[in-house]
Design a protein around this motif. Structure first.
Motif, PDB file in Angstrom:
ATOM      1  N   ALA A  53      26.445  89.505 -10.017  1.00 33.99           N
ATOM      2  CA  ALA A  53      26.842  90.766 -10.631  1.00 33.99           C
ATOM      3  C   ALA A  53      25.643  91.671 -10.841  1.00 33.99           C
ATOM      4  O   ALA A  53      25.729  92.889 -10.706  1.00 33.99           O
ATOM      5  CB  ALA A  53      27.546  90.496 -11.965  1.00 33.99           C
ATOM      6  N   SER A  54      24.498  91.062 -11.159  1.00 30.81           N
ATOM      7  CA  SER A  54      23.273  91.838 -11.371  1.00 30.81           C
ATOM      8  C   SER A  54      22.833  92.520 -10.082  1.00 30.81           C
ATOM      9  O   SER A  54      22.469  93.702 -10.080  1.00 30.81           O
ATOM     10  CB  SER A  54      22.159  90.925 -11.884  1.00 30.81           C
ATOM     11  OG  SER A  54      20.934  91.628 -11.982  1.00 30.81           O
ATOM     12  N   GLU A  94      23.478 101.072  -7.919  1.00 26.53           N
ATOM     13  CA  GLU A  94      22.661 102.131  -8.506  1.00 26.53           C
ATOM     14  C   GLU A  94      21.729 102.745  -7.465  1.00 26.53           C
ATOM     15  O   GLU A  94      21.479 103.952  -7.461  1.00 26.53           O
ATOM     16  CB  GLU A  94      21.848 101.575  -9.677  1.00 26.53           C
ATOM     17  CG  GLU A  94      22.682 101.209 -10.904  1.00 26.53           C
ATOM     18  CD  GLU A  94      21.858 100.543 -11.991  1.00 26.53           C
ATOM     19  OE1 GLU A  94      20.657 100.261 -11.732  1.00 26.53           O
ATOM     20  OE2 GLU A  94      22.389 100.298 -13.083  1.00 26.53           O
ATOM     21  N   ALA A  95      21.189 101.913  -6.588  1.00 28.63           N
ATOM     22  CA  ALA A  95      20.223 102.399  -5.602  1.00 28.63           C
ATOM     23  C   ALA A  95      20.897 103.097  -4.423  1.00 28.63           C
ATOM     24  O   ALA A  95      20.314 103.993  -3.809  1.00 28.63           O
ATOM     25  CB  ALA A  95      19.370 101.235  -5.089  1.00 28.63           C
ATOM     26  N   GLY A 100      22.723  92.985  -3.301  1.00 27.91           N
ATOM     27  CA  GLY A 100      24.004  93.577  -3.676  1.00 27.91           C
ATOM     28  C   GLY A 100      24.922  93.751  -2.490  1.00 27.91           C
ATOM     29  O   GLY A 100      26.055  94.222  -2.629  1.00 27.91           O
ATOM     30  N   GLY A 101      24.435  93.378  -1.288  1.00 30.14           N
ATOM     31  CA  GLY A 101      25.266  93.481  -0.096  1.00 30.14           C
ATOM     32  C   GLY A 101      25.201  94.816   0.611  1.00 30.14           C
ATOM     33  O   GLY A 101      26.128  95.177   1.339  1.00 30.14           O
ATOM     34  N   TYR A 102      24.115  95.568   0.444  1.00 31.02           N
ATOM     35  CA  TYR A 102      23.976  96.883   1.063  1.00 31.02           C
ATOM     36  C   TYR A 102      23.044  96.790   2.277  1.00 31.02           C
ATOM     37  O   TYR A 102      21.890  96.362   2.164  1.00 31.02           O
ATOM     38  CB  TYR A 102      23.433  97.895   0.050  1.00 31.02           C
ATOM     39  CG  TYR A 102      24.445  98.208  -1.040  1.00 31.02           C
ATOM     40  CD1 TYR A 102      25.305  99.299  -0.915  1.00 31.02           C
ATOM     41  CD2 TYR A 102      24.562  97.391  -2.159  1.00 31.02           C
ATOM     42  CE1 TYR A 102      26.244  99.578  -1.900  1.00 31.02           C
ATOM     43  CE2 TYR A 102      25.501  97.660  -3.148  1.00 31.02           C
ATOM     44  CZ  TYR A 102      26.336  98.753  -3.015  1.00 31.02           C
ATOM     45  OH  TYR A 102      27.274  99.022  -3.983  1.00 31.02           O
ATOM     46  N   VAL A 103      23.561  97.201   3.432  1.00 30.68           N
ATOM     47  CA  VAL A 103      22.841  97.085   4.698  1.00 30.68           C
ATOM     48  C   VAL A 103      22.826  98.460   5.360  1.00 30.68           C
ATOM     49  O   VAL A 103      23.847  99.159   5.392  1.00 30.68           O
ATOM     50  CB  VAL A 103      23.525  96.064   5.628  1.00 30.68           C
ATOM     51  CG1 VAL A 103      22.681  95.832   6.875  1.00 30.68           C
ATOM     52  CG2 VAL A 103      23.785  94.748   4.906  1.00 30.68           C
ATOM     53  N   TYR A 104      21.663  98.846   5.907  1.00 31.37           N
ATOM     54  CA  TYR A 104      21.498 100.202   6.440  1.00 31.37           C
ATOM     55  C   TYR A 104      20.861 100.177   7.833  1.00 31.37           C
ATOM     56  O   TYR A 104      19.972  99.371   8.117  1.00 31.37           O
ATOM     57  CB  TYR A 104      20.603 101.025   5.521  1.00 31.37           C
ATOM     58  CG  TYR A 104      21.074 101.090   4.089  1.00 31.37           C
ATOM     59  CD1 TYR A 104      21.889 102.129   3.639  1.00 31.37           C
ATOM     60  CD2 TYR A 104      20.706 100.098   3.173  1.00 31.37           C
ATOM     61  CE1 TYR A 104      22.324 102.182   2.325  1.00 31.37           C
ATOM     62  CE2 TYR A 104      21.135 100.146   1.854  1.00 31.37           C
ATOM     63  CZ  TYR A 104      21.944 101.180   1.432  1.00 31.37           C
ATOM     64  OH  TYR A 104      22.377 101.222   0.129  1.00 31.37           O
ATOM     65  N   LEU A 105      21.316 101.095   8.675  1.00 31.88           N
ATOM     66  CA  LEU A 105      20.753 101.303  10.005  1.00 31.88           C
ATOM     67  C   LEU A 105      20.721 102.791  10.270  1.00 31.88           C
ATOM     68  O   LEU A 105      21.705 103.494   9.999  1.00 31.88           O
ATOM     69  CB  LEU A 105      21.625 100.602  11.064  1.00 31.88           C
ATOM     70  CG  LEU A 105      21.265 100.857  12.535  1.00 31.88           C
ATOM     71  CD1 LEU A 105      19.942 100.185  12.883  1.00 31.88           C
ATOM     72  CD2 LEU A 105      22.388 100.336  13.444  1.00 31.88           C
ATOM     73  N   VAL A 124       9.327 109.728  -9.609  1.00 27.65           N
ATOM     74  CA  VAL A 124      10.374 110.163  -8.701  1.00 27.65           C
ATOM     75  C   VAL A 124      11.303 109.034  -8.283  1.00 27.65           C
ATOM     76  O   VAL A 124      12.477 109.240  -8.049  1.00 27.65           O
ATOM     77  CB  VAL A 124       9.744 110.808  -7.434  1.00 27.65           C
ATOM     78  CG1 VAL A 124      10.815 111.220  -6.442  1.00 27.65           C
ATOM     79  CG2 VAL A 124       8.902 112.010  -7.836  1.00 27.65           C
ATOM     80  N   PHE A 125      10.770 107.818  -8.210  1.00 32.51           N
ATOM     81  CA  PHE A 125      11.531 106.764  -7.561  1.00 32.51           C
ATOM     82  C   PHE A 125      12.091 105.726  -8.508  1.00 32.51           C
ATOM     83  O   PHE A 125      11.549 105.467  -9.563  1.00 32.51           O
ATOM     84  CB  PHE A 125      10.672 106.067  -6.511  1.00 32.51           C
ATOM     85  CG  PHE A 125      10.123 107.029  -5.517  1.00 32.51           C
ATOM     86  CD1 PHE A 125      10.980 107.759  -4.714  1.00 32.51           C
ATOM     87  CD2 PHE A 125       8.770 107.258  -5.430  1.00 32.51           C
ATOM     88  CE1 PHE A 125      10.487 108.672  -3.820  1.00 32.51           C
ATOM     89  CE2 PHE A 125       8.278 108.173  -4.539  1.00 32.51           C
ATOM     90  CZ  PHE A 125       9.136 108.874  -3.730  1.00 32.51           C
ATOM     91  N   GLY A 126      13.168 105.092  -8.049  1.00 28.71           N
ATOM     92  CA  GLY A 126      13.809 104.034  -8.815  1.00 28.71           C
ATOM     93  C   GLY A 126      13.799 102.728  -8.063  1.00 28.71           C
ATOM     94  O   GLY A 126      13.068 102.532  -7.108  1.00 28.71           O
ATOM     95  N   THR A 127      14.651 101.813  -8.485  1.00 24.57           N
ATOM     96  CA  THR A 127      14.651 100.450  -7.958  1.00 24.57           C
ATOM     97  C   THR A 127      14.828 100.401  -6.454  1.00 24.57           C
ATOM     98  O   THR A 127      14.119  99.692  -5.764  1.00 24.57           O
ATOM     99  CB  THR A 127      15.772  99.643  -8.626  1.00 24.57           C
ATOM    100  OG1 THR A 127      15.571  99.672 -10.032  1.00 24.57           O
ATOM    101  CG2 THR A 127      15.769  98.215  -8.141  1.00 24.57           C
TER     102      THR A 127
END
Length: 503
Positions: free
Chosen positions: A49-50, A57-58, A115-120, A187-190
């Protein structure tokens, strides 16, 4: 750079300065890294969950920093393949646990966050030549998450600070106790922090091995990651050759994931050890889905042509001096060179240039000590009212000149350069300050987007004849060969599908 932009730096800008070395770990020491990782098929573990909260959030910030989600027809295809390869990792309980995004970015990049986030990015997708290569790259990125490399990077961030990865003049300017030292942290976060620190060579090798295993378990040819790394190495080489004309001033995927040349043979060797012959590549399916994707800069965010930046919607252009290169980000255009660094951006403007410049300096200092600057000077540049001021700050390695050079484009719009240079060397940017001007309506209309066009080779076609159709004024053949992972000695056969870049 989009029309509205209020923050100076972007995640892409920090990425563009990331150092690219490795830990020096011996390749043989990590041959079996994948077998030791907890990210194995059959060892399914739920996404905490964390991690889901942190990823959620990101995610919006990352979308903003990398041009947003690409809305073309290719997106659904990338989501399907990305979820399929991600679930091979043993993370999550279903494909729906993963949020896969194709980004509207002209930078070669791919990444994943907890968190399961994948980017291309669409640019990296265009460099690929089959579905297996795409799955291999996405699997590599998921492998970093499965092996919890991000957590180790965050621990390193706490020790060294996010700005410790900055290179070139940035390392000298932004470290230490100066006001600018707090710039990135303001400016930046996690999500950004997860992307700004380099992986060690050992971690890269481990992610390679995991990606190869994921390919095999999904039924793909496990050697696909090696051929993709080969294309990345070739792309890095051509970027270096055209530097100062059409190359981006960033290390891109090949540098944030170091040593692609060395990793090609290693990945091929380890794929061979699996003893799998064949495996799907799905080249035709991939090329069919890729056809028509936007390539290079999106004119809506401005384009880089040689050493010039042009924005058709804002109707402006400027050029950087020789020895400097640019990276077009969502919030700003970043300029880097051995003599300094800077960015071109904008902010709220109410017609008072004194207030505007003060706000720009304040944005640089954040919550740190305000930057003291000299009198604001007034001038005119190519018919545009302009104002500028310079301040001097102390950094960990000496004094640095910080300049804000701003232009009024209308009664309610202004743009500015914010530059950093060693004390007394601020004039290195003078040609850039003096180059900004308005584009005519005709000039703006002439700026067109490039796209990938998948064509079928006809009888009589040659590499030379097809490469002449590439929408570039230089290095047409070289670009064609890299885009298609070919060599000049290769021949074309009738009916073969190849990629070209057209308008």
């Amino acid at each position: 750079m989009r029309t509205i932009s209020k923050k100076l730096l972007s995640t892409a800008a920090i990425l563009s300065l990331a150092a690219c070395g490795g830990s020096g770990a011996d390749a043989g020491a990590v041959e079996s890294a994948s077998s030791k990782s907890s990210g194995q098929r059959g060892e399914v573990r739920s996404i905490s969950a964390s991690d889901k909260r942190k990823g959620a959030e990101a995610h919006p910030q990352l979308l903003q920093e990398f041009g947003g989600a690409y809305t073309g027809a290719q997106s659904a295809y990338v989501v399907r393949i990305g979820q399929n390869i991600a679930v091979q990792s043993g993370l999550g309980n279903a494909r729906s646990d993963f949020t896969v995004t194709l980004l509207n970015s002209p930078v070669n990049n791919a990444f994943a966050i907890p968190g399961g986030y994948v980017y291309l990015t669409r640019q990296l997708m265009a460099l690929m030549n089959d579905e297996a290569e795409m799955a291999g790259v996405l699997g590599h990125e998921v492998g970093h998450v499965a092996a919890r490399h991000g957590e180790k990077r965050q621990k390193a961030a706490k020790r060294n600070s996010i700005l410790g990865a900055l290179g070139q003049i940035g390392a000298a300017v932004l470290l230490g106790d100066s006001a600018l030292g707090k710039l990135g942290q303001e400016v930046f976060g996690t999500g950004s922090q997860l992307l700004t620190l380099k992986y060690s060579r050992k971690q890269e090798y481990e992610a390679d091995d995991l990606g190869i295993n994921y390919l095999a378990s999904a039924g793909y040819a496990p050697g696909a990651l090696s051929t993709m790394l080969e294309s990345l190495a070739a792309q890095s080489a051509i970027d270096a050759r055209v530097a100062g004309r059409d190359a981006r001033g960033v290390p891109e995927w090949a540098s944030t994931h170091p040593n692609p040349v060395q990793r090609v043979s290693r990945a091929a060797r380890n794929a061979g050890k699996l003893g799998i012959t064949g495996g799907k590549r799905n080249r035709d399916t991939f090329l069919t889905n890729l056809d028509g994707i936007l390539y290079g800069d999106d004119p809506k965010q401005g384009v880089i042509e040689g050493n010039s930046f042009l924005h058709p919607d804002l109707k402006l252009r400027f050029s950087v001096p020789n020895g400097f290169a640019m990276q077009n980000g969502t919030r700003a255009v970043t300029i880097n060179g051995s003599g300094g660094q800077g960015q071109f951006t904008t902010g709220a403007y109410s017609g008072n240039m004194t207030t505007y410049i003060a706000s720009a300096f304040k944005a640089l200092s954040g919550k740190g000590q305000p930057i003291t600057y000299g009198d604001i000077q007034r001038t005119t540049v190519n018919g545009l009212p302009a104002s500028y001021a310079t301040g001097r700050v102390n950094s960990g390695s000496g004094q640095v000149d910080v300049t804000i050079f701003a232009y009024e484009f209308s009664k309610n719009s202004a743009f500015h350069f914010a530059t950093l240079a060693p004390a007394g060397k601020a004039a290195v940017f003078a040609p850039m300050y003096n180059s900004i001007k308005r584009l005519t309506t005709r000039e703006a209309a002439a700026i067109k987007p490039r796209k990938i066009d998948v064509v079928t080779v006809r009888s009589g076609d040659t590499i030379d004849s097809i490469s002449r159709k590439m929408a570039y004024s230089n290095y047409q053949k070289d670009r064609f060969l890299v885009l298609n992972r070919m060599r000049s000695a290769n021949g074309l056969r009738t009916g073969q599908k190849v990629k070209i870049v057209t308008y």
